[in-house]
Design a protein around this motif. Structure first.
Motif, PDB file in Angstrom:
ATOM      1  N   PRO A 136       0.811  -1.222   0.000  1.00 29.48           N
ATOM      2  CA  PRO A 136       0.000   0.000   0.000  1.00 29.48           C
ATOM      3  C   PRO A 136       0.849   1.279   0.000  1.00 29.48           C
ATOM      4  O   PRO A 136       0.486   2.259  -0.637  1.00 29.48           O
ATOM      5  N   MET A 137       1.991   1.263   0.692  1.00 25.81           N
ATOM      6  CA  MET A 137       2.885   2.429   0.663  1.00 25.81           C
ATOM      7  C   MET A 137       3.379   2.668  -0.758  1.00 25.81           C
ATOM      8  O   MET A 137       3.370   3.803  -1.245  1.00 25.81           O
ATOM      9  N   ASP A 161       0.479   8.105   6.584  1.00 25.12           N
ATOM     10  CA  ASP A 161      -0.909   7.866   6.989  1.00 25.12           C
ATOM     11  C   ASP A 161      -1.500   6.654   6.259  1.00 25.12           C
ATOM     12  O   ASP A 161      -2.169   5.819   6.872  1.00 25.12           O
ATOM     13  N   GLN A 162      -1.259   6.569   4.963  1.00 21.30           N
ATOM     14  CA  GLN A 162      -1.769   5.446   4.166  1.00 21.30           C
ATOM     15  C   GLN A 162      -1.209   4.123   4.675  1.00 21.30           C
ATOM     16  O   GLN A 162      -1.927   3.133   4.767  1.00 21.30           O
ATOM     17  N   ALA A 163       0.078   4.116   4.992  1.00 17.35           N
ATOM     18  CA  ALA A 163       0.720   2.883   5.463  1.00 17.35           C
ATOM     19  C   ALA A 163       0.121   2.434   6.787  1.00 17.35           C
ATOM     20  O   ALA A 163      -0.168   1.249   6.978  1.00 17.35           O
ATOM     21  N   LEU A 173       6.896  16.976  -2.315  1.00 21.31           N
ATOM     22  CA  LEU A 173       7.551  15.938  -1.528  1.00 21.31           C
ATOM     23  C   LEU A 173       7.063  15.904  -0.081  1.00 21.31           C
ATOM     24  O   LEU A 173       6.752  14.840   0.447  1.00 21.31           O
ATOM     25  N   GLU A 174       6.975  17.051   0.565  1.00 22.57           N
ATOM     26  CA  GLU A 174       6.553  17.089   1.975  1.00 22.57           C
ATOM     27  C   GLU A 174       5.123  16.581   2.145  1.00 22.57           C
ATOM     28  O   GLU A 174       4.824  15.841   3.072  1.00 22.57           O
ATOM     29  N   GLU A 175       4.249  16.998   1.250  1.00 20.02           N
ATOM     30  CA  GLU A 175       2.850  16.562   1.290  1.00 20.02           C
ATOM     31  C   GLU A 175       2.752  15.052   1.073  1.00 20.02           C
ATOM     32  O   GLU A 175       2.045  14.349   1.798  1.00 20.02           O
ATOM     33  N   ILE A 176       3.469  14.568   0.082  1.00 20.80           N
ATOM     34  CA  ILE A 176       3.471  13.133  -0.218  1.00 20.80           C
ATOM     35  C   ILE A 176       4.020  12.353   0.962  1.00 20.80           C
ATOM     36  O   ILE A 176       3.467  11.315   1.342  1.00 20.80           O
ATOM     37  N   ALA A 177       5.090  12.855   1.558  1.00 16.77           N
ATOM     38  CA  ALA A 177       5.743  12.147   2.660  1.00 16.77           C
ATOM     39  C   ALA A 177       4.780  11.892   3.821  1.00 16.77           C
ATOM     40  O   ALA A 177       4.726  10.786   4.366  1.00 16.77           O
ATOM     41  N   LEU A 178       4.001  12.885   4.185  1.00 20.82           N
ATOM     42  CA  LEU A 178       3.045  12.723   5.291  1.00 20.82           C
ATOM     43  C   LEU A 178       1.890  11.806   4.908  1.00 20.82           C
ATOM     44  O   LEU A 178       1.446  10.980   5.704  1.00 20.82           O
TER      45      LEU A 178
END
Length: 142
Positions: A94-95, A117-119, A108-113
């Motif tokens: 899922p990650m 959460d998704q994981a 990048l910062e938005e995706i990183a957070l």
């Protein structure tokens, strides 16, 4: 676009690659690096540096199998000289799918957070949520 580098012990990386291709097909700008038995830290570092050079200065997300393991530690070491990089330990499918979905349009910062959460949301224990719902219904008198 964010480049993705997947690395882990044994055949972890190529196993994720094969699974990804089975589910959604081949993807661009994603690299898979195994840390096989007998390979040293320096060899892994050199392979990862070679892959980083192929990303043409894109933002990079490293997905590694175990936080604290050699692939994770090596990615962290490389990332210290880079301002456009995030390193994750504990990668799961899922990650990987989340990164692939978000990497075209997100920062990048938005995706990183969001990936984190998704994981967290992707890990479930069968039967537990239904037990909790039943207990809540009993408390409410329903």
């Amino acid at each position: 676009m964010v480049s993705i580098i997947v690395t882990g012990h044994g055949e972890f990386a190529t196993a994720l690659e094969k699974t990804m291709e089975y589910v959604i097909g081949p993807q661009e700008d994603i690299y898979f690096v195994n840390f096989n038995n007998g390979m040293g830290n320096i060899e892994l570092e050199n392979k990862l540096r070679e892959v980083v050079s192929k990303t043409n200065g894109n933002d990079i997300i490293f997905l590694t199998d175990l936080a604290g393991g050699t692939p994770f530690s090596t990615a962290v070491l490389l990332s210290q000289d880079m301002t456009n990089c995030k390193v994750y330990g504990g990668c799961n499918m899922p990650m990987l799918f989340s990164v692939l979905e978000m990497r075209e349009d997100g920062e990048l910062e938005e995706i990183a957070l969001e990936i984190l959460d998704q994981a967290k949301d992707s890990v479930v224990l069968f039967g537990e949520s239904s037990d909790i719902e039943e207990e809540e219904n009993l408390d409410d008198g329903i």
